[in-house]
Scaffold this active site. Sequence first.
Site, mmCIF file in Angstrom:
data_model
loop_
_atom_site.group_PDB
_atom_site.id
_atom_site.type_symbol
_atom_site.label_atom_id
_atom_site.label_comp_id
_atom_site.label_asym_id
_atom_site.label_seq_id
_atom_site.Cartn_x
_atom_site.Cartn_y
_atom_site.Cartn_z
ATOM 1 N N LYS A 130 0.837 -1.204 0.000
ATOM 2 C CA LYS A 130 0.000 0.000 0.000
ATOM 3 C C LYS A 130 0.870 1.253 0.000
ATOM 4 C CE LYS A 130 -0.560 -0.653 4.924
ATOM 5 N NZ LYS A 130 -1.243 -1.453 5.937
ATOM 6 N N TYR B 68 15.028 31.063 6.681
ATOM 7 C CA TYR B 68 13.805 31.792 7.042
ATOM 8 C C TYR B 68 13.698 32.012 8.546
ATOM 9 C CZ TYR B 68 11.935 30.821 2.370
ATOM 10 O OH TYR B 68 11.727 30.749 1.024
ATOM 11 N N MET C 193 11.193 24.377 1.181
ATOM 12 C CA MET C 193 10.498 23.544 0.200
ATOM 13 C C MET C 193 11.450 22.687 -0.634
ATOM 14 S SD MET C 193 7.744 24.730 -2.667
ATOM 15 C CE MET C 193 6.667 25.539 -1.501
HETATM 16 C C1 LIG Z 1 -0.233 -2.315 6.569
HETATM 17 C C2 LIG Z 1 -0.747 -3.623 7.005
HETATM 18 C C3 LIG Z 1 0.126 -4.703 7.199
HETATM 19 C C4 LIG Z 1 1.622 -4.577 7.089
HETATM 20 O O1 LIG Z 1 2.124 -4.014 8.264
HETATM 21 P P1 LIG Z 1 3.690 -3.817 8.507
HETATM 22 O O2 LIG Z 1 3.776 -3.313 9.873
HETATM 23 O O3 LIG Z 1 4.147 -2.808 7.494
HETATM 24 O O4 LIG Z 1 4.324 -5.132 8.291
HETATM 25 C C5 LIG Z 1 -0.437 -5.929 7.519
HETATM 26 N N1 LIG Z 1 -1.775 -6.070 7.650
HETATM 27 C C6 LIG Z 1 -2.632 -5.063 7.485
HETATM 28 C C7 LIG Z 1 -4.091 -5.283 7.662
HETATM 29 C C8 LIG Z 1 -2.154 -3.800 7.164
HETATM 30 O O5 LIG Z 1 -3.006 -2.784 7.016
#
Ligand SMILES: *Cc1c(COP(=O)(O)O)cnc(C)c1O
Length: 361
Positions: free
Chosen positions: A34, A254, A302
């Site tokens: 993800k 800044y 930035m």
């Molecule tokens: C993001 C996620 C993982 C992976 O977690 P890590 O800590 O990055 O290994 C596993 N299961 C679910 C449901 C997640 O949302």
Amino acid sequence: MRPAWATIDLQALAHNLRVLRQHAGSAKLLAILKANAYGHGLSRIATELQAADAIGVARLGEALALRSSGVEQPIVLLEGFFESSELPILVANDLQPVIHARYQLEQLEQAKLNQPLKVWLKVDTGMHRLGVEPDQAIQFYQRLQECVNVQGKPILMSHFASADTPEAVQNQRQRTVFAALAKHLKTEVSLSNSAVLLGDVVDHDDWVRPGLALYGVSPLTDRSTQSLGLRPVMKLQASVISVRDIAAGECIGYGGAWRSTRATRIAILAIGYGDGYPRTACNATPVLINGRRYPIVGNVTMDMLSVELGVDSDVQVGDTGQLWGPDLPVELIAQHLGTIPYELLCNVARRVALDYSDSDA
Ligand SMILES: *Cc1c(COP(=O)(O)O)cnc(C)c1O
């Protein structure tokens, strides 16, 4: 000279996958990609992870991007579907939703689909984010199993609230609730994210779900990447584009956020919060240049940030600074900034070029 870029070490990625496989034993591996594969580039990372049994993402758009780049493994949508109009798209693209709420169950039951979907059932064992109540899980499971739109047995899953601290009592409570359901339902089960997989307690998963550890970052607060046998995949870098000497009492950047107490030398690196390097990194967060750590001074802006070199440094325009990577753990930077490595990695901006390398170079 380039501004900001990240090299992605594909050998390290393959190595980490092998390490996680060893921990997983005979369990299948759902690689979590993800948020643009935690900033490492979704499609390319998926292409390199063909040895994973399945890929997990949070959003439909991510799953469709994977399908259009030719990924053929099963893809799991960790938040399931958001509305019933998505269901035919899931069927057409062979995507597996996580069912975590009643509205999803009802929409699935009412849908008219060409083919049934493989589904996962998420139970809330104590994190209280997503998932069905444990006392409703059996009823949900039975309704899913009887639903014409569901193929085979749902896979039972849950997520830990305190996985990064294995000794937390909360984990044991969640395990107990989950184990009771697993015993009753006799289907495939999945509990472990990276921290649980690499921690000392062995869970009897049919599917493990590592994310962070794949990218060579330690998920456990008291263990280093090295001690876990993992190798960092991302190295975030930027060029030194200016070096200047300043007198004692001069301010930098800044608002004059930092004032020198001595005559010193300052280097400017071409990376800033526009690249995803946090603005909250100031006054002492380290940057590695030519093998030495130098502190950030003044505000991150930035497109640039400043580090104090001191008078005896050999750093020159054109040298490369490492913001995090194999020689400067992202875990350490996260600690400095009061955040977690996940956030730093995910926030790497699209304008930061990702260079994929097959070696340690
Ligand atoms: C993001 C996620 C993982 C992976 O977690 P890590 O800590 O990055 O290994 C596993 N299961 C679910 C449901 C997640 O949302």
